[in-house]
Design an enzyme around this catalytic site. Sequence first.
Site, PDB file in Angstrom:
ATOM      1  N   GLY A  38      -0.716  -5.973   3.789  1.00 25.79           N
ATOM      2  CA  GLY A  38      -0.474  -6.346   5.180  1.00 25.79           C
ATOM      3  C   GLY A  38      -1.674  -6.042   6.056  1.00 25.79           C
ATOM      4  N   SER A  96       0.741  -0.992  -1.991  1.00 25.21           N
ATOM      5  CA  SER A  96       0.264  -2.363  -2.159  1.00 25.21           C
ATOM      6  C   SER A  96       0.836  -3.273  -1.086  1.00 25.21           C
ATOM      7  CB  SER A  96       0.591  -2.895  -3.553  1.00 25.21           C
ATOM      8  OG  SER A  96       1.980  -2.951  -3.776  1.00 25.21           O
ATOM      9  N   ASP A  97       2.070  -3.032  -0.679  1.00 29.43           N
ATOM     10  CA  ASP A  97       2.672  -3.835   0.385  1.00 29.43           C
ATOM     11  C   ASP A  97       1.981  -3.592   1.725  1.00 29.43           C
ATOM     12  OD1 ASP A  97       4.614  -5.349  -0.925  1.00 29.43           O
ATOM     13  OD2 ASP A  97       6.058  -3.717  -0.901  1.00 29.43           O
ATOM     14  N   VAL A  98       1.917  -2.329   2.136  1.00 27.67           N
ATOM     15  CA  VAL A  98       1.334  -2.054   3.450  1.00 27.67           C
ATOM     16  C   VAL A  98      -0.173  -2.293   3.440  1.00 27.67           C
ATOM     17  CG1 VAL A  98       3.156  -0.447   4.128  1.00 27.67           C
ATOM     18  CG2 VAL A  98       1.143   0.436   2.955  1.00 27.67           C
TER      19      VAL A  98
END
Length: 421
Positions: free
Chosen positions: A181, A176-178
Amino acid sequence: MTAAVNSARPGQAFLEGVRVLDVTGALAGPYCTTILSDLGADVLKIEPLTGDRMRARRLGPDRRPLPFVLTHRDKGSLAVDMKSAAGAEIVRSLARRSNVLVENFRAGAMARLGLGYEDLRPECPDLVYCSISGFGQFGPMRDAKGIDLIAQAYSGLMSVTGTTDGQLAKAGFPVSDVGTGMWGAIGVLAALLRARAGGGGAYVDVALADSVAAWSLWEVADYVATGVEPVPLGTAHRLAAPYEAFTCQDDATLVLGAVDRAWEALCAVLEIDLGDDPRFATEYERFLNRGSLAEIIKARFATAPRDHWMDALRSAGVPCGPVNSIGAILRDEQFAARGLFLHDEKRFAEPTIVNTPIVADGAPRARGPAPEVGADTLAILGELGYDDERIAALVEDGVVGVPDADESLYTLAVRSAEGQK
């Protein structure tokens, strides 16, 4: 045609001349601006006087700040207290000189500092402003804290990730973070196209939960078609078979996706005759009976080592591959040829850098090390028109930070005195 990773035709970087203010922390925001940096943008990291919190996450016996280094290479650093009026004015001045601002504070935090999109738009009509948050800038979950694990659960991903016996698991990478991004970078690039065409700036709003939920294509299709909630399937595909991982004689694991025309080739390699078995007559029947089919295939793979099967399957045109460890991908010849992992401590001041996976003329990719806290503070303030005396006052008042305050103050004092002669 095969070419070395560094032999692309020389050309202007895609984002050459684009200035990006990176007002981010953790992973999603910095990864967004790292992509932009690797595409040629000039990225300035705005961080607290004590430095980004990720700098404190040090790994290994020599305590390297690798999590920070991997997502802040090539960037400049300005250490500033944005909560102070003078600090906020510095950031506002930088926004007027920038094309993009990326932030990932909680919803509304930048506006409370007078640095929200609506605050800056009158002075920066062409600014592309990207906000990254857990749940987005509106909706009933707007003010809820969102992190990778929560986003994986909330988006439905965790409900379908895990083993067939119902043991749930999160994705091994912080997807979910990458992923957020990446969505942020895509939105910024699209908005930049419009801004450069004279359409003005834009506000880009991306959320961790949205980013993962948007990948639920197969699972949504399955649920809409059947009305049955999808469940974890281990390594199996939701809509096709055979399409999963199998353990071989040497306990090594391979994955394969033998659908369509590859099915007959798989049967030939494994020397199994299933032509008269109605359970496997068509792709749809093979999917419905994937459990029984997997047991037959598993028994055959157990009779020889993985490399034997992979050589035979690849020769027959059956898609397959090994299940690599992290150590294995760092040593892999294919990734080395593509320049995905860079092992150049002299160039990056760290042993390994994970590159942006875009190979093209105009994409310079990773170029240099991460900065010290406030490494560019003096230079940036000078560009903004601050004289040495005023810069020294800002350092002494704790509004901005520099790597070595005593040495920097001495240099500023000497320059100021020489300028008064």
